[in-house]
Design a protein around this motif. Structure first.
Motif, PDB file in Angstrom:
ATOM      1  N   PRO A   1     -17.006  -1.805  -7.373  1.00  0.00           N
ATOM      2  CA  PRO A   1     -15.785  -1.079  -7.749  1.00  0.00           C
ATOM      3  C   PRO A   1     -16.064   0.288  -8.374  1.00  0.00           C
ATOM      4  O   PRO A   1     -15.277   1.218  -8.195  1.00  0.00           O
ATOM      5  N   GLU A   2     -17.171   0.399  -9.097  1.00  0.00           N
ATOM      6  CA  GLU A   2     -17.498   1.675  -9.751  1.00  0.00           C
ATOM      7  C   GLU A   2     -17.726   2.791  -8.734  1.00  0.00           C
ATOM      8  O   GLU A   2     -17.628   3.969  -9.065  1.00  0.00           O
ATOM      9  N   LYS A   3     -18.046   2.415  -7.501  1.00  0.00           N
ATOM     10  CA  LYS A   3     -18.312   3.419  -6.468  1.00  0.00           C
ATOM     11  C   LYS A   3     -17.048   3.863  -5.724  1.00  0.00           C
ATOM     12  O   LYS A   3     -17.103   4.751  -4.883  1.00  0.00           O
ATOM     13  N   LEU A   4     -15.910   3.238  -6.045  1.00  0.00           N
ATOM     14  CA  LEU A   4     -14.659   3.679  -5.417  1.00  0.00           C
ATOM     15  C   LEU A   4     -14.325   5.080  -5.905  1.00  0.00           C
ATOM     16  O   LEU A   4     -14.301   5.334  -7.113  1.00  0.00           O
ATOM     17  N   PRO A   5     -14.068   5.989  -4.998  1.00  0.00           N
ATOM     18  CA  PRO A   5     -13.720   7.351  -5.420  1.00  0.00           C
ATOM     19  C   PRO A   5     -12.298   7.382  -5.987  1.00  0.00           C
ATOM     20  O   PRO A   5     -11.342   6.975  -5.332  1.00  0.00           O
ATOM     21  N   LEU A   6     -12.185   7.839  -7.213  1.00  0.00           N
ATOM     22  CA  LEU A   6     -10.889   7.842  -7.896  1.00  0.00           C
ATOM     23  C   LEU A   6      -9.849   8.666  -7.149  1.00  0.00           C
ATOM     24  O   LEU A   6      -8.708   8.240  -6.989  1.00  0.00           O
ATOM     25  N   GLN A   7     -10.240   9.855  -6.701  1.00  0.00           N
ATOM     26  CA  GLN A   7      -9.259  10.716  -6.025  1.00  0.00           C
ATOM     27  C   GLN A   7      -8.765  10.095  -4.723  1.00  0.00           C
ATOM     28  O   GLN A   7      -7.571  10.131  -4.427  1.00  0.00           O
ATOM     29  N   LEU A   8      -9.667   9.520  -3.958  1.00  0.00           N
ATOM     30  CA  LEU A   8      -9.258   8.907  -2.698  1.00  0.00           C
ATOM     31  C   LEU A   8      -8.397   7.662  -2.956  1.00  0.00           C
ATOM     32  O   LEU A   8      -7.392   7.441  -2.271  1.00  0.00           O
ATOM     33  N   THR A   9      -8.770   6.886  -3.951  1.00  0.00           N
ATOM     34  CA  THR A   9      -7.968   5.716  -4.317  1.00  0.00           C
ATOM     35  C   THR A   9      -6.557   6.150  -4.703  1.00  0.00           C
ATOM     36  O   THR A   9      -5.561   5.567  -4.259  1.00  0.00           O
ATOM     37  N   GLU A  10      -6.476   7.197  -5.510  1.00  0.00           N
ATOM     38  CA  GLU A  10      -5.165   7.708  -5.915  1.00  0.00           C
ATOM     39  C   GLU A  10      -4.370   8.202  -4.709  1.00  0.00           C
ATOM     40  O   GLU A  10      -3.153   7.996  -4.630  1.00  0.00           O
ATOM     41  N   ARG A  11      -5.040   8.827  -3.761  1.00  0.00           N
ATOM     42  CA  ARG A  11      -4.343   9.318  -2.557  1.00  0.00           C
ATOM     43  C   ARG A  11      -3.721   8.165  -1.779  1.00  0.00           C
ATOM     44  O   ARG A  11      -2.614   8.271  -1.265  1.00  0.00           O
ATOM     45  N   TYR A  12      -4.461   7.062  -1.681  1.00  0.00           N
ATOM     46  CA  TYR A  12      -3.911   5.896  -0.992  1.00  0.00           C
ATOM     47  C   TYR A  12      -2.678   5.362  -1.715  1.00  0.00           C
ATOM     48  O   TYR A  12      -1.646   5.091  -1.098  1.00  0.00           O
ATOM     49  N   VAL A  13      -2.797   5.185  -3.015  1.00  0.00           N
ATOM     50  CA  VAL A  13      -1.678   4.654  -3.794  1.00  0.00           C
ATOM     51  C   VAL A  13      -0.465   5.571  -3.664  1.00  0.00           C
ATOM     52  O   VAL A  13       0.661   5.111  -3.414  1.00  0.00           O
ATOM     53  N   GLU A  14      -0.678   6.857  -3.794  1.00  0.00           N
ATOM     54  CA  GLU A  14       0.428   7.817  -3.696  1.00  0.00           C
ATOM     55  C   GLU A  14       1.001   7.877  -2.287  1.00  0.00           C
ATOM     56  O   GLU A  14       2.205   8.041  -2.106  1.00  0.00           O
ATOM     57  N   ALA A  15       0.136   7.751  -1.277  1.00  0.00           N
ATOM     58  CA  ALA A  15       0.620   7.758   0.108  1.00  0.00           C
ATOM     59  C   ALA A  15       1.539   6.563   0.358  1.00  0.00           C
ATOM     60  O   ALA A  15       2.624   6.707   0.940  1.00  0.00           O
ATOM     61  N   ILE A  16       1.113   5.399  -0.093  1.00  0.00           N
ATOM     62  CA  ILE A  16       1.938   4.203   0.093  1.00  0.00           C
ATOM     63  C   ILE A  16       3.266   4.361  -0.651  1.00  0.00           C
ATOM     64  O   ILE A  16       4.340   4.090  -0.103  1.00  0.00           O
TER      65      ILE A  16
END
Length: 175
Positions: free
Chosen positions: A118-133
């Protein structure tokens, strides 16, 4: 030696209600006319008015999980609810009339499942997914007719694929 049913301890559970009392039996004449597919479609049509609010509720769950992950950091404990929320959206999106959102959620699940920790998940990309949904549900971007939603999905897929290459055994990047 394998245990037989007689060797095992078991308990037989009986349901508290006999469900047969809750269902009306069709007469032979009614049974001939009954079409289970049509009945299921009619029930789905009656429920379809609620689909949008159900997707909003799933999105709220995703947003809460993301807020927790942001606040507490990306750990097994915080990413698991984030993944579960995205996975639920992926599974329900087609039925609820949001196939495009389901594809975004599927791509997000792939990202979470593929990173080694989980520590390797990119925060910005994760946020982009959440915001896209979130944005796609709120704007009603349901299918491929929504050009902006499709472009967003394609961009997220490209960025995700590029990011995940570093963890691919083919590239030697097993960080």
């Amino acid at each position: 030696m394998a245990e037989t049913a007689q060797d095992q301890n078991y308990e037989i559970l009986t349901p508290p209600d006999d469900l047969r009392r809750k269902v009306r039996e069709l007469t032979p004449r009614e049974a001939k006319k009954f079409d289970p597919i049509k009945a299921a479609e009619a029930a789905l049509n009656r429920l379809s008015g609620h689909f949008g609010s159900w997707m909003i509720n799933e999105t709220v769950t995703l947003l809460r999980a993301w807020e927790t992950a942001q606040t507490e950091g990306m750990t097994e404990e915080t990413v698991a609810p984030l993944f579960q929320a995205a996975h639920n959206i992926k599974g329900q999106a087609l039925t609820l009339g949001f196939p495009l959102v389901g594809r975004v959620a599927a791509s997000f699940c792939h990202l979470i499942e593929t990173v080694p920790s989980p520590e390797k998940l990119p925060l910005q990309l994760t946020e982009r997914y959440v915001e896209a949904i979130r944005a796609m549900v709120m704007e009603g971007a349901k299918d491929d007719d929504n050009r902006t939603g499709v472009e967003l999905l394609e961009t997220l897929d490209i960025v995700t694929t590029d990011f995940l290459k570093q963890f691919s055994p083919d590239t030697g990047g097993n960080e």
